[in-house]
Design a protein around this motif. Structure first.
Motif, PDB file in Angstrom:
ATOM      1  N   LEU A  62     -13.525  12.019  -4.618  1.00  0.00           N
ATOM      2  CA  LEU A  62     -12.153  12.346  -4.265  1.00  0.00           C
ATOM      3  C   LEU A  62     -11.281  11.409  -5.077  1.00  0.00           C
ATOM      4  CD1 LEU A  62     -12.403  12.639  -0.379  1.00  0.00           C
ATOM      5  CD2 LEU A  62     -12.271  14.497  -2.048  1.00  0.00           C
ATOM      6  N   HIS A  63     -10.210  11.934  -5.653  1.00  0.00           N
ATOM      7  CA  HIS A  63      -9.312  11.131  -6.484  1.00  0.00           C
ATOM      8  C   HIS A  63      -7.900  11.217  -5.930  1.00  0.00           C
ATOM      9  CE1 HIS A  63      -6.622  10.243  -9.900  1.00  0.00           C
ATOM     10  NE2 HIS A  63      -7.581   9.401 -10.245  1.00  0.00           N
ATOM     11  N   TRP A  64      -7.267  10.068  -5.774  1.00  0.00           N
ATOM     12  CA  TRP A  64      -5.868   9.984  -5.356  1.00  0.00           C
ATOM     13  C   TRP A  64      -5.058   9.439  -6.521  1.00  0.00           C
ATOM     14  CZ3 TRP A  64      -9.802   9.274  -1.949  1.00  0.00           C
ATOM     15  CH2 TRP A  64      -9.662   9.769  -0.652  1.00  0.00           C
ATOM     16  N   SER A  65      -3.939  10.071  -6.842  1.00  0.00           N
ATOM     17  CA  SER A  65      -3.042   9.556  -7.881  1.00  0.00           C
ATOM     18  C   SER A  65      -1.700   9.142  -7.294  1.00  0.00           C
ATOM     19  CB  SER A  65      -2.824  10.613  -8.976  1.00  0.00           C
ATOM     20  OG  SER A  65      -2.132  11.739  -8.462  1.00  0.00           O
ATOM     21  N   ASP A  66      -1.570   9.231  -5.973  1.00  0.00           N
ATOM     22  CA  ASP A  66      -0.278   8.987  -5.329  1.00  0.00           C
ATOM     23  C   ASP A  66      -0.107   7.572  -4.795  1.00  0.00           C
ATOM     24  OD1 ASP A  66      -1.993   9.022  -3.158  1.00  0.00           O
ATOM     25  OD2 ASP A  66      -0.944  10.618  -2.084  1.00  0.00           O
ATOM     26  N   GLY A  67      -1.037   6.669  -5.128  1.00  0.00           N
ATOM     27  CA  GLY A  67      -0.919   5.294  -4.662  1.00  0.00           C
ATOM     28  C   GLY A  67      -1.398   5.069  -3.242  1.00  0.00           C
ATOM     29  N   SER A  68      -2.081   6.032  -2.648  1.00  0.00           N
ATOM     30  CA  SER A  68      -2.602   5.874  -1.289  1.00  0.00           C
ATOM     31  C   SER A  68      -3.462   4.621  -1.192  1.00  0.00           C
ATOM     32  CB  SER A  68      -3.450   7.080  -0.881  1.00  0.00           C
ATOM     33  OG  SER A  68      -2.660   8.221  -0.713  1.00  0.00           O
ATOM     34  N   ASP A  69      -3.390   3.956  -0.049  1.00  0.00           N
ATOM     35  CA  ASP A  69      -4.211   2.771   0.222  1.00  0.00           C
ATOM     36  C   ASP A  69      -5.584   3.257   0.668  1.00  0.00           C
ATOM     37  OD1 ASP A  69      -5.495   0.527   1.217  1.00  0.00           O
ATOM     38  OD2 ASP A  69      -3.773  -0.172   2.376  1.00  0.00           O
ATOM     39  N   LEU A  70      -6.536   3.278  -0.254  1.00  0.00           N
ATOM     40  CA  LEU A  70      -7.853   3.827   0.067  1.00  0.00           C
ATOM     41  C   LEU A  70      -8.642   2.937   1.007  1.00  0.00           C
ATOM     42  CD1 LEU A  70      -8.952   5.566  -3.235  1.00  0.00           C
ATOM     43  CD2 LEU A  70      -7.468   6.350  -1.388  1.00  0.00           C
ATOM     44  N   HIS A  71      -8.349   1.632   1.035  1.00  0.00           N
ATOM     45  CA  HIS A  71      -9.024   0.778   2.019  1.00  0.00           C
ATOM     46  C   HIS A  71      -8.559   1.147   3.427  1.00  0.00           C
ATOM     47  CE1 HIS A  71     -11.201  -1.550  -0.877  1.00  0.00           C
ATOM     48  NE2 HIS A  71     -10.090  -1.723  -1.573  1.00  0.00           N
ATOM     49  N   ALA A  72      -7.300   1.538   3.571  1.00  0.00           N
ATOM     50  CA  ALA A  72      -6.809   2.015   4.873  1.00  0.00           C
ATOM     51  C   ALA A  72      -7.469   3.343   5.239  1.00  0.00           C
ATOM     52  CB  ALA A  72      -5.288   2.156   4.854  1.00  0.00           C
ATOM     53  N   VAL A  73      -7.646   4.227   4.258  1.00  0.00           N
ATOM     54  CA  VAL A  73      -8.356   5.490   4.508  1.00  0.00           C
ATOM     55  C   VAL A  73      -9.784   5.178   4.941  1.00  0.00           C
ATOM     56  CG1 VAL A  73      -9.200   7.648   3.494  1.00  0.00           C
ATOM     57  CG2 VAL A  73      -6.901   6.814   2.921  1.00  0.00           C
ATOM     58  N   LEU A 123      -4.481  23.800  -1.950  1.00  0.00           N
ATOM     59  CA  LEU A 123      -4.916  23.376  -3.274  1.00  0.00           C
ATOM     60  C   LEU A 123      -3.809  23.469  -4.327  1.00  0.00           C
ATOM     61  CD1 LEU A 123      -7.215  22.298  -4.979  1.00  0.00           C
ATOM     62  CD2 LEU A 123      -7.942  24.661  -5.373  1.00  0.00           C
ATOM     63  N   ALA A 124      -3.037  24.548  -4.338  1.00  0.00           N
ATOM     64  CA  ALA A 124      -1.999  24.701  -5.371  1.00  0.00           C
ATOM     65  C   ALA A 124      -1.000  23.551  -5.347  1.00  0.00           C
ATOM     66  CB  ALA A 124      -1.304  26.052  -5.246  1.00  0.00           C
ATOM     67  N   PRO A 125      -0.446  23.170  -4.177  1.00  0.00           N
ATOM     68  CA  PRO A 125       0.472  22.028  -4.188  1.00  0.00           C
ATOM     69  C   PRO A 125      -0.217  20.710  -4.532  1.00  0.00           C
ATOM     70  CG  PRO A 125       0.537  23.158  -2.044  1.00  0.00           C
ATOM     71  CD  PRO A 125      -0.456  23.861  -2.889  1.00  0.00           C
ATOM     72  N   ARG A 126      -1.474  20.564  -4.123  1.00  0.00           N
ATOM     73  CA  ARG A 126      -2.216  19.337  -4.484  1.00  0.00           C
ATOM     74  C   ARG A 126      -2.296  19.184  -6.001  1.00  0.00           C
ATOM     75  NH1 ARG A 126      -5.756  17.028  -0.525  1.00  0.00           N
ATOM     76  NH2 ARG A 126      -5.792  18.351   1.297  1.00  0.00           N
ATOM     77  N   ILE A 127      -2.633  20.270  -6.673  1.00  0.00           N
ATOM     78  CA  ILE A 127      -2.753  20.232  -8.135  1.00  0.00           C
ATOM     79  C   ILE A 127      -1.384  19.983  -8.765  1.00  0.00           C
ATOM     80  CG2 ILE A 127      -3.247  21.643 -10.174  1.00  0.00           C
ATOM     81  CD1 ILE A 127      -5.587  22.851  -8.556  1.00  0.00           C
ATOM     82  N   ALA A 128      -0.363  20.658  -8.254  1.00  0.00           N
ATOM     83  CA  ALA A 128       0.986  20.490  -8.823  1.00  0.00           C
ATOM     84  C   ALA A 128       1.486  19.059  -8.663  1.00  0.00           C
ATOM     85  CB  ALA A 128       1.953  21.464  -8.158  1.00  0.00           C
ATOM     86  N   GLU A 129       1.141  18.394  -7.565  1.00  0.00           N
ATOM     87  CA  GLU A 129       1.620  17.040  -7.290  1.00  0.00           C
ATOM     88  C   GLU A 129       0.742  15.950  -7.903  1.00  0.00           C
ATOM     89  OE1 GLU A 129       1.770  16.913  -3.026  1.00  0.00           O
ATOM     90  OE2 GLU A 129       3.367  18.407  -2.939  1.00  0.00           O
ATOM     91  N   HIS A 130      -0.465  16.298  -8.315  1.00  0.00           N
ATOM     92  CA  HIS A 130      -1.408  15.294  -8.797  1.00  0.00           C
ATOM     93  C   HIS A 130      -1.064  14.844 -10.219  1.00  0.00           C
ATOM     94  CE1 HIS A 130      -5.116  13.438  -7.359  1.00  0.00           C
ATOM     95  NE2 HIS A 130      -5.426  13.278  -8.629  1.00  0.00           N
ATOM     96  N   GLU A 131      -1.303  13.591 -10.493  1.00  0.00           N
ATOM     97  CA  GLU A 131      -1.081  13.056 -11.838  1.00  0.00           C
ATOM     98  C   GLU A 131      -2.387  13.130 -12.620  1.00  0.00           C
ATOM     99  OE1 GLU A 131      -0.448   8.698 -13.731  1.00  0.00           O
ATOM    100  OE2 GLU A 131       0.870   9.214 -12.061  1.00  0.00           O
ATOM    101  N   PHE A 132      -2.369  13.881 -13.706  1.00  0.00           N
ATOM    102  CA  PHE A 132      -3.548  14.034 -14.554  1.00  0.00           C
ATOM    103  C   PHE A 132      -3.432  13.133 -15.771  1.00  0.00           C
ATOM    104  CE2 PHE A 132      -3.412  17.926 -12.110  1.00  0.00           C
ATOM    105  CZ  PHE A 132      -4.739  18.084 -11.742  1.00  0.00           C
TER     106      PHE A 132
END
Length: 154
Positions: A62-73, A123-132
């Motif tokens: 799983l990849h996050w590009s939005d700066g989410s705190d993955l240690h909190a997840v 999925l469509a909004p996830r892809i649109a919002e994701h930084e590639f």
């Protein structure tokens, strides 16, 4: 501790940072050395997905590009209070090798995987919002589409 999650779509096994990718006899296409390089990645978490009941579990990330705190997840997953909102910014990706179309460099990457039915309800909004990552880290030219992370780049 690995945790099985079902947040809509197929269930998957989530591995928090620091947790080796291991379910003896049930994982295929996994490289222990590569797993060690991903185990504490700041934007990735490793998962296993069984795409069909008769098939072995396959490794994805799983990849996050939005700066989410993955240690909190991770903490929310381990404590059992995680929900779909914790994965809002995540895309499922496959780790593989690709060749740059411009300079022919062979690169290890994580590429968005849209055929896996986990977290796919929006999925469509996830892809649109994701930084590639759009440019090759070797030559700087436009690279292959849907790369979320170059894994062997400095």
């Amino acid at each position: 501790m690995a945790v099985t999650l079902d947040l809509g779509g197929a269930p998957f096994v989530y591995f928090p940072a620091g947790e080796p990718l291991a379910i003896p006899g049930e994982v295929v296409n996994s490289d222990p050395l590569e797993d060690r390089s991903l185990i504490d990645h700041p934007r990735l978490r490793r998962i296993l997905v069984r795409v069909h009941p008769s098939m072995p579990a396959l490794p994805y990330v799983l990849h996050w590009s939005d700066g989410s705190d993955l240690h909190a997840v991770d903490d929310r997953v381990i404590s059992g209070v995680v929900d779909a909102k914790d994965f809002h910014g995540a895309l499922v990706a496959e780790v593989r090798s690709v060749v740059c179309r411009n300079c022919a460099a062979i690169l290890r990457v994580a590429v968005a995987e849209t055929a896996i039915s986990i977290l796919s309800g929006n999925l469509a909004p996830r892809i649109a919002e994701h930084e590639f990552r759009r440019n090759c880290p070797v030559c700087g030219e436009r690279s292959i589409p849907h790369v979320v992370e170059y894994l062997d780049a400095a």
